[in-house]
Scaffold this motif. Structure first.
Motif, mmCIF file in Angstrom:
data_model
loop_
_atom_site.group_PDB
_atom_site.id
_atom_site.type_symbol
_atom_site.label_atom_id
_atom_site.label_comp_id
_atom_site.label_asym_id
_atom_site.label_seq_id
_atom_site.Cartn_x
_atom_site.Cartn_y
_atom_site.Cartn_z
ATOM 1 N N SER A 183 -17.253 13.419 -5.081
ATOM 2 C CA SER A 183 -18.364 14.038 -5.826
ATOM 3 C C SER A 183 -17.864 15.227 -6.640
ATOM 4 O O SER A 183 -16.756 15.723 -6.425
ATOM 5 C CB SER A 183 -19.463 14.480 -4.858
ATOM 6 O OG SER A 183 -18.962 15.509 -4.030
ATOM 7 N N ARG A 184 -18.680 15.678 -7.556
ATOM 8 C CA ARG A 184 -18.276 16.801 -8.402
ATOM 9 C C ARG A 184 -18.373 18.109 -7.622
ATOM 10 O O ARG A 184 -19.270 18.266 -6.808
ATOM 11 C CB ARG A 184 -19.196 16.893 -9.621
ATOM 12 C CG ARG A 184 -18.972 15.786 -10.608
ATOM 13 C CD ARG A 184 -19.691 16.093 -11.924
ATOM 14 N NE ARG A 184 -19.378 15.076 -12.911
ATOM 15 C CZ ARG A 184 -20.026 13.917 -13.016
ATOM 16 N NH1 ARG A 184 -21.034 13.645 -12.205
ATOM 17 N NH2 ARG A 184 -19.666 13.045 -13.937
ATOM 18 N N GLY A 185 -17.463 19.055 -7.893
ATOM 19 C CA GLY A 185 -17.599 20.393 -7.333
ATOM 20 C C GLY A 185 -16.554 20.720 -6.289
ATOM 21 O O GLY A 185 -15.650 19.927 -6.020
ATOM 22 N N PRO A 186 -16.714 21.921 -5.675
ATOM 23 C CA PRO A 186 -15.721 22.385 -4.697
ATOM 24 C C PRO A 186 -15.568 21.387 -3.545
ATOM 25 O O PRO A 186 -16.558 20.874 -3.036
ATOM 26 C CB PRO A 186 -16.324 23.701 -4.182
ATOM 27 C CG PRO A 186 -17.354 24.105 -5.195
ATOM 28 C CD PRO A 186 -17.825 22.850 -5.867
ATOM 29 N N GLY A 187 -14.346 21.122 -3.164
ATOM 30 C CA GLY A 187 -14.100 20.150 -2.092
ATOM 31 C C GLY A 187 -14.281 18.713 -2.552
ATOM 32 O O GLY A 187 -14.271 17.793 -1.730
ATOM 33 N N GLY A 188 -14.437 18.512 -3.861
ATOM 34 C CA GLY A 188 -14.646 17.165 -4.394
ATOM 35 C C GLY A 188 -13.674 16.884 -5.523
ATOM 36 O O GLY A 188 -12.570 17.424 -5.562
ATOM 37 N N ASP A 189 -14.100 16.019 -6.446
ATOM 38 C CA ASP A 189 -13.304 15.668 -7.617
ATOM 39 C C ASP A 189 -11.964 15.032 -7.274
ATOM 40 O O ASP A 189 -11.019 15.084 -8.075
ATOM 41 C CB ASP A 189 -13.080 16.906 -8.519
ATOM 42 C CG ASP A 189 -14.392 17.377 -9.146
ATOM 43 O OD1 ASP A 189 -15.143 16.528 -9.659
ATOM 44 O OD2 ASP A 189 -14.678 18.595 -9.095
ATOM 45 N N ALA A 190 -11.874 14.459 -6.060
ATOM 46 C CA ALA A 190 -10.636 13.775 -5.677
ATOM 47 C C ALA A 190 -10.696 12.323 -6.136
ATOM 48 O O ALA A 190 -11.766 11.788 -6.424
ATOM 49 C CB ALA A 190 -10.451 13.828 -4.163
ATOM 50 N N THR A 191 -9.525 11.704 -6.216
ATOM 51 C CA THR A 191 -9.443 10.251 -6.389
ATOM 52 C C THR A 191 -9.359 9.678 -4.981
ATOM 53 O O THR A 191 -8.467 10.051 -4.219
ATOM 54 C CB THR A 191 -8.179 9.891 -7.186
ATOM 55 O OG1 THR A 191 -8.245 10.586 -8.437
ATOM 56 C CG2 THR A 191 -8.075 8.391 -7.410
ATOM 57 N N VAL A 192 -10.323 8.833 -4.630
ATOM 58 C CA VAL A 192 -10.459 8.450 -3.222
ATOM 59 C C VAL A 192 -10.142 6.971 -3.006
ATOM 60 O O VAL A 192 -10.627 6.120 -3.751
ATOM 61 C CB VAL A 192 -11.893 8.746 -2.721
ATOM 62 C CG1 VAL A 192 -12.054 8.319 -1.267
ATOM 63 C CG2 VAL A 192 -12.227 10.228 -2.885
ATOM 64 N N THR A 193 -9.370 6.702 -1.991
ATOM 65 C CA THR A 193 -9.123 5.325 -1.546
ATOM 66 C C THR A 193 -9.631 5.202 -0.112
ATOM 67 O O THR A 193 -9.349 6.075 0.720
ATOM 68 C CB THR A 193 -7.615 5.009 -1.582
ATOM 69 O OG1 THR A 193 -7.133 5.169 -2.918
ATOM 70 C CG2 THR A 193 -7.336 3.579 -1.121
ATOM 71 N N ILE A 194 -10.384 4.139 0.148
ATOM 72 C CA ILE A 194 -10.829 3.869 1.527
ATOM 73 C C ILE A 194 -10.025 2.687 2.071
ATOM 74 O O ILE A 194 -9.985 1.625 1.454
ATOM 75 C CB ILE A 194 -12.326 3.500 1.578
ATOM 76 C CG1 ILE A 194 -13.182 4.587 0.952
ATOM 77 C CG2 ILE A 194 -12.756 3.250 3.021
ATOM 78 C CD1 ILE A 194 -14.667 4.288 1.016
#
Ligand code: NAD
Length: 296
Positions: A183-194
């Motif tokens: 998600s956007r914002g602090p602690g976010g904006d990562a590229t995520v793989t599950i």
């Protein structure tokens, strides 16, 4: 290199200290304390001890709590009726309602969880809260996922533009955490793989992770060769294994002693994500009380 330890206990204590002030303010303004009701079905030792630690933590920050104990023989209908009665405040104001999992096998867990009204759903499992999270307007975020994100933010671990790999796709941990980190914002904006039980060549994927989260429930699934040097490794797993003297010992999903020599930072088990999960539950309970009081 020996990794920096991500001390969940110390962070949870800081969160509790700040919540205590907010709870006191709520109590002063509304002449009552936020209240959490936990439904505990059956007598699983692990569930009993989780509930005990949640109640103790609530007490420390000034949140009232009650545990409603139900025999393991309870039916789905009985549990749904019970949750509905709690939600009508028949047993006192219930700002937050939590059904401790797992429920006995004969019970339809989804039906019972869906009976928790979404505005009291401090575990964040109701489809309305899951939907809000997926749309980027979170209300009650599942506590463990929220705790992991908080741990990353507090440790100053950059997530924006980094590759986060989450092993585990449960509705409780893996999926909501993936949404939070993307998600956007602090602690976010990562590229995520599950990753999950059907992922092929897990190690190749985990070795690409700047942030690696293990939420599987398999002791020492993540070994040192699966970790990129310098990565942040967050261990959500809680597994009870036989210790050297035959007594029970808690371990995570990460081979801690070996991985700490490779990782940049690592959370221990116990004392990592677990205490943060409880702290986030308290935060959600205060939020539920504030929303009800029209202050949220
Ligand atoms: P779950 O059983 O619902 O999900 C496990 C996930 O792991 C599944 O998505 C499955 O696909 C995946 N998986 C299983 N085997 C795998 C393999 N070999 N390789 C890759 N993926 C695999 O579990 P959960 O509820 O998400 O919990 C996971 C762990 O986290 C458990 O140990 C649980 O006790 C722990 N937990 C800890 C906290 C806490 O506060 N620290 C909170 C919730 C859960």
């Amino acid at each position: 290199m020996t990794a920096t330890l991500l001390d969940g206990r110390a962070l949870a204590a800081r969160i509790e200290a700040s919540l205590q002030g907010e709870v006191d303010t709520f109590a002063t303004v509304f002449h009552r304390r936020p209240r959490l009701v936990v439904v505990l079905v059956g007598d699983l030792a692990a569930s009993g001890s989780y509930v005990k630690s949640k109640a103790a933590a609530a007490g420390r920050v000034g949140i009232d709590s009650d545990v409603v104990r139900v025999p393991a023989s309870a039916t789905t209908e009985e549990l749904v009726t019970l949750v509905a009665a709690i939600a009508r405040d028949e047993q006192g104001p219930a700002d937050g309602i939590l059904v401790q999992l797992p429920l006995p096998e004969h019970v339809d867990t989804v039906a019972v969880l869906d009976a928790v009204p979404p505005d009291r759903d401090v575990d964040g499992f109701h489809p309305e809260n899951a939907g809000l999270l997926s749309q980027g307007r979170p209300r009650f975020v599942p506590c463990t996922a929220a705790g992991v994100q908080r741990m990353l933010i507090d440790a100053g671990i950059e997530t924006a533009g980094r590759h986060a790999v989450i092993v585990g796709r449960s509705d409780i941990v893996g999926k909501p955490l993936a949404l939070l980190l993307a998600s956007r914002g602090p602690g976010g904006d990562a590229t995520v793989t599950i990753c999950h039980s059907r992922s092929s060549d897990l190690a190749t994927i985990t070795r690409q992770a700047d942030i690696l989260v293990a939420a599987v429930g398999r002791p020492r699934l993540v070994t040192a060769d699966m970790v990129k040097p310098g990565a942040a490794v967050i261990d959500v797993g809680i597994n009870r294994i036989a210790g050297p003297d035959g007594s029970g010992k808690l371990v995570g999903d990460v081979d801690f002693d070996a991985v700490r020599e490779v990782a940049g930072s690592i959370s221990p088990v116990p004392g990592g994500v677990g205490p943060l999960t409880v702290a986030m539950l308290l935060a959600n309970t205060l939020l539920a009380a504030e929303l009800r009081a029209g202050r949220g």
